[in-house]
Design a protein around this motif. Structure first.
Motif, short mmCIF file in Angstrom:
data_model
loop_
_atom_site.label_atom_id
_atom_site.label_comp_id
_atom_site.label_asym_id
_atom_site.label_seq_id
_atom_site.Cartn_x
_atom_site.Cartn_y
_atom_site.Cartn_z
N LEU A 129 0.83 -1.21 0.00
CA LEU A 129 0.00 0.00 0.00
C LEU A 129 0.86 1.26 0.00
O LEU A 129 0.64 2.18 -0.78
CB LEU A 129 -0.94 0.01 1.23
CG LEU A 129 -1.71 1.32 1.44
CD1 LEU A 129 -2.66 1.60 0.29
CD2 LEU A 129 -2.47 1.30 2.76
N GLU A 130 1.85 1.27 0.88
CA GLU A 130 2.67 2.48 0.99
C GLU A 130 3.38 2.80 -0.32
O GLU A 130 3.45 3.95 -0.74
CB GLU A 130 3.69 2.33 2.12
CG GLU A 130 3.01 2.10 3.46
CD GLU A 130 3.87 2.53 4.63
OE1 GLU A 130 5.08 2.74 4.43
OE2 GLU A 130 3.32 2.66 5.74
N LEU B 22 0.82 4.19 -2.78
CA LEU B 22 0.49 5.60 -2.48
C LEU B 22 1.62 6.53 -2.89
O LEU B 22 1.38 7.60 -3.46
CB LEU B 22 0.19 5.77 -0.98
CG LEU B 22 -1.08 5.08 -0.45
CD1 LEU B 22 -1.26 5.40 1.03
CD2 LEU B 22 -2.32 5.50 -1.23
N ARG B 23 2.86 6.10 -2.63
CA ARG B 23 4.00 6.95 -2.96
C ARG B 23 4.06 7.20 -4.47
O ARG B 23 4.21 8.33 -4.93
CB ARG B 23 5.29 6.27 -2.48
CG ARG B 23 6.47 7.21 -2.27
CD ARG B 23 7.79 6.46 -2.09
NE ARG B 23 7.76 5.43 -1.04
CZ ARG B 23 7.99 5.67 0.26
NH1 ARG B 23 8.27 6.87 0.67
NH2 ARG B 23 7.97 4.68 1.14
N ALA C 40 -4.35 9.83 -12.09
CA ALA C 40 -4.07 8.49 -11.57
C ALA C 40 -5.02 8.11 -10.45
O ALA C 40 -5.47 8.96 -9.68
CB ALA C 40 -2.64 8.44 -11.06
N GLU C 41 -5.33 6.83 -10.37
CA GLU C 41 -6.13 6.31 -9.26
C GLU C 41 -5.38 5.19 -8.57
O GLU C 41 -4.51 4.55 -9.15
CB GLU C 41 -7.47 5.76 -9.77
CG GLU C 41 -8.51 6.81 -10.05
CD GLU C 41 -9.83 6.19 -10.50
OE1 GLU C 41 -10.43 5.41 -9.73
OE2 GLU C 41 -10.25 6.47 -11.63
N TYR D 219 -8.43 2.04 -2.53
CA TYR D 219 -8.29 2.40 -1.11
C TYR D 219 -8.32 1.16 -0.23
O TYR D 219 -9.09 1.08 0.73
CB TYR D 219 -9.42 3.32 -0.67
CG TYR D 219 -9.57 4.57 -1.50
CD1 TYR D 219 -8.50 5.44 -1.66
CD2 TYR D 219 -10.77 4.89 -2.10
CE1 TYR D 219 -8.63 6.59 -2.41
CE2 TYR D 219 -10.92 6.04 -2.85
CZ TYR D 219 -9.84 6.88 -3.00
OH TYR D 219 -9.98 8.02 -3.74
N LYS D 220 -7.51 0.17 -0.58
CA LYS D 220 -7.48 -1.05 0.21
C LYS D 220 -6.03 -1.39 0.50
O LYS D 220 -5.16 -1.16 -0.33
CB LYS D 220 -8.11 -2.20 -0.57
CG LYS D 220 -9.61 -2.30 -0.40
CD LYS D 220 -10.12 -3.59 -1.01
CE LYS D 220 -11.51 -3.92 -0.54
NZ LYS D 220 -11.58 -4.41 0.84
N LYS D 221 -5.81 -2.00 1.67
CA LYS D 221 -4.43 -2.36 2.00
C LYS D 221 -3.93 -3.40 1.02
O LYS D 221 -2.84 -3.29 0.50
CB LYS D 221 -4.37 -2.87 3.44
CG LYS D 221 -4.57 -1.75 4.44
CD LYS D 221 -3.87 -2.02 5.75
CE LYS D 221 -3.74 -0.70 6.50
NZ LYS D 221 -3.33 -0.86 7.89
N ASN D 222 -4.73 -4.44 0.77
CA ASN D 222 -4.29 -5.54 -0.08
C ASN D 222 -5.37 -5.94 -1.09
O ASN D 222 -5.99 -6.98 -0.95
CB ASN D 222 -3.91 -6.75 0.80
CG ASN D 222 -2.73 -6.43 1.71
OD1 ASN D 222 -1.67 -5.96 1.25
ND2 ASN D 222 -2.90 -6.67 2.99
#
Lengths: 497, 497
Positions: free
Chosen positions: A413-414, A417-418, A430-431, A434-437
């Motif tokens: 995720l990180e 996001l980066r 860009a999209e 919104y989920k961790k995995n």
């Protein structure tokens, strides 16, 4: 939040108040007010007790626009605004509501349609009914004598004292450009002149004070048969049969510059100075329209009246043609030079005209500013475009996203996001989910559903190598792209499509 | 038009009616109605008698936008909408008015600001107060559980059940991008959480039913000194001095992730489960904000409350900083980690937060759709931009016209119109003066005044040679360009600038 029990008690009391008022048949306003208080209390409660009180609807005559509808709307707006800008217009904006007296007495029989607001601190306000009257108020208030402006992607006007019929011809050119570009199918622009209409009424023997009301009746010819229109003139508006029949003879005429020339020779109509002035200008107008190469779509049509009071010269209205099998010709179409075999009209999509007196109604000294303008019927155009989009197989995209930042592995995720922030900062649309995995499959499905053309896939290996796997959704092709090259590569691939 | 004498007679009669009502001290509404009728009659008359009756003004609290203001507005809108699109948002639209009951009970103490309309065919309607409540109504009505949308260049929201704080962080990133791009000067984004506020109120001893009203009072800390806020809490809202002072201690705290960590150890605040949940999420939020590289502008500020009732989690507000000489530090700023020396804030330009309960208030079964959103204060931003434009020497263009079609000789109107139409049809933004024989000087002046960069000059010789003299207004350079090359040459020259 107030205590639940307190609110429940208050609801009981308020419920009694409402029941009592209803039993007493108190006036509606008072009951509504108390009901509103009750609903407010119930809303405060939240939970189950507060349910069911809301009517889930929009106000009568209003509607929501969903993303697909808005995408079509944006396309229509862009086409119209581009055209207005191409013609050198500035834009202004005026408030959605005006002092009631600003709108009062400007529209004639259509003024019933004005929405009034409740008294707001001593001011009587109404929602605007069109953009023309607020525009005239704006000109008078700011002492502007020359401007070419548009207003919210639908109204275009030219104000100022110029040589005759040049701005008028430009307005018609604009309608022609917009309707051609929107590809709504074949269309006609009907033109007429208030002075010709008034002259015609005069020589037919209509009393002066009935000109505007007879004008409103003639305006119904696009929706009603001549017989019904005549009936209204005779029974409701008190004209004699003879006068009505004479009008009927004129309003069945259609043509081009030739008709204007013929009518200038008409023994009866040529007796009216007003009509002659209108006919001379009509000839001039057609000569400019020829230079603009738009005469194929423009018809001089004596049945065109337009209901609004404020027009003083040329008036026009654009209608879409729908080719139906063997249409029954109506009386108006029998004399038509253009449009005879072109089918029947399916309603007005633009209209306007010259209103030289409106600004003077607002000016303290009555100073006039001649104006001519056109209003595009965006709601009607929009629903036609919507129907066309529904009928066609082509998918309407509702976002412009170029790339989805995805990953096939967990705990990234990180990194996603980066990278997404990097792309945003470089101006890329860009999209990221919104989920961790998220699963790779669901990320790819999101692209398919919303039409995102590219996926930038991150994995442990890619991070180590300083690359991103760039996938084209349509072809499923994948290629490693270095992180430094990614922005350019995305720009290149999405500008091609 | 009705006969003048008839109208004058009617005005006399109506004047008597009004005088009589006023003498009888009849109710205001009735008098206003009769006065409106009188004005309408006077307006019909036109001429001198009809003058002076109009108050040339816009309704209280509304304004017009002139072309220069609209040009700045368009720039602001474009920046904001580009940002929303970059983040993959769709757009929707909802009507300007809603059923009154849709808006009732959603805003708390701010609900006085709702404008009601007069009864419209049995429906009680109000003008919308924000775009959030209509959005929630739209989601419930259409049973939408996931959407990222924007609304008229100012509201952006993400609805859906996602992993915590990811959409929330994106909203803050969006605020950061927009305020940076608009170059409004330095800014801070204050964040807090309703759960932290409520937990703080609870541990300080505020009774449950006073949470929302005390929240509204805390919200005034950006405009009022702590002493006045405390006064309101104690005198108007009935808190004890001790409780108020405890609140005062917390609301003076500012920081970043460190403050969230410190407060998780706070012996009093950590007793509130709610506060702890909010503080844990705050930590998570700051970790995402670090990835987005926006922590330089974000401050966790316990004094941020936001007045509206519907927020349930994180809340935020962006303020512009103005570096003033030696600002007097207020109590809120003394503990600040960021922003200590950065100056004083000059007002909020964006704000928003999480509202997980609002959609459920509309759903018949109370089904919740978690939402987080941000609203850009476009009016405030716009007036700052306007001030900046006025202060700067740079001229704001209000049209995008690329070329004026002109001539130095007489009798070339037709040729000018023909060429102008050619350019319009090729997509060139072109203007032509609406005069038969304008002077070259006045044509060139029009270009200087409105910033048109090119003039295409036609003369007898040019027409013979099949060329156009293309003049660059700024340099006065002229060159003959063949008619066939003209469109490309104009495109080339205007894309450079």
């Amino acid at each position: 939040m107030a205590d639940k029990a307190q609110i429940q008690a208050a609801i009981k009391v308020q419920g009694e108040v409402v029941r009592k008022l209803k039993a007493e048949k108190a006036n509606k306003e008072q009951i509504d007010e108390e009901v509103a208080k009750l609903l407010e209390l119930k809303a405060q409660l939240g939970g189950d007790e507060g349910k069911h009180q809301f009517v889930l609807k929009t106000a009568k005559g209003t509607r929501d626009y969903n993303p697909k509808q808005m995408a079509i709307r944006e396309k229509v707006f862009n086409t119209i605004v581009s055209c207005f800008k191409r013609h050198g217009a500035e834009t202004i904006d005026t408030p959605v509501f005006e002092l009631k007296e600003t709108l009062t007495g400007k529209y004639g029989e259509d003024s019933k349609l004005i929405y009034d607001l409740k008294d707001q601190g001593g001011e009587l306000l109404s929602l605007r009914y069109d953009l023309t009257v607020p525009f005239a108020r704006y000109l008078a208030m700011n002492k502007i004598t020359n401007i070419k402006r548009y207003h919210i992607a639908k109204d275009f006007d030219i104000a100022g004292q110029y040589d005759p019929m040049i701005p008028d011809a430009e307005c018609l050119k604009i309608v022609h450009e917009i309707l051609s570009e929107l590809e709504l199918g074949d269309f006609r622009i009907k033109v007429n002149d208030r002075r010709i209409l008034d002259g015609m009424f005069a020589v037919c023997g209509v009393p002066d004070e009935k000109f505007r009301t007879i004008c409103s009746t003639v305006d119904k010819l696009d929706k009603m048969a001549w017989e019904d229109v005549k009936n209204e003139m005779v029974k409701d508006k008190g004209l004699s049969e003879e006068v009505a029949d004479q009008i009927g003879n004129y309003v069945s005429m259609q043509g081009g510059m030739d008709l204007a020339e013929r009518l200038l020779q008409d023994p009866k109509l040529s007796q009216s100075k007003q009509a002659c002035a209108g006919l001379m200008d009509m000839k001039q107008l057609f000569s400019y329209l020829e230079l603009f190469q738009v005469t194929d779509k423009v018809v001089f049509d004596l049945s065109l009246a337009r209901g609004l009071d404020y027009y003083t010269g040329i008036i026009y209205e654009a209608v879409l043609m729908q080719t139906l099998p063997a249409p029954t010709p109506t009386s108006q179409e029998q004399n038509g030079a253009v449009g005879e075999d072109a089918g029947v009209s399916v309603g007005s999509v633009a209209g306007g005209g010259r209103y030289d007196g409106l600004v003077g109604m607002f000016d303290p000294k009555g100073k006039k500013v001649p104006c001519v303008g056109v209003s595009i019927g965006i709601e009607r155009i929009f629903s036609i475009m919507e129907q066309k989009a529904e009928a066609s197989a082509e998918k309407v995209r509702t976002t412009e996203t170029q790339v989805l930042v995805a990953s096939a592995q967990k705990n990234l995720l990180e990194e996603r996001l980066r990278l997404t922030a990097e792309l945003w900062n470089a101006g890329i649309k860009a999209e990221v989910m919104y989920k961790k995995n998220p699963k790779l499959l669901s990320q790819l499905q999101h692209c398919e559903e919303t039409g995102i053309p590219l996926v930038a896939i991150l994995g442990e290996q890619e991070l180590k190598d300083g690359v991103v796997k760039l996938r084209t959704v349509a072809t499923r092709e994948e290629a490693d792209v270095s992180r430094a090259e990614l922005v350019n590569e995305i720009k290149k691939r999405t500008s091609e499509s």
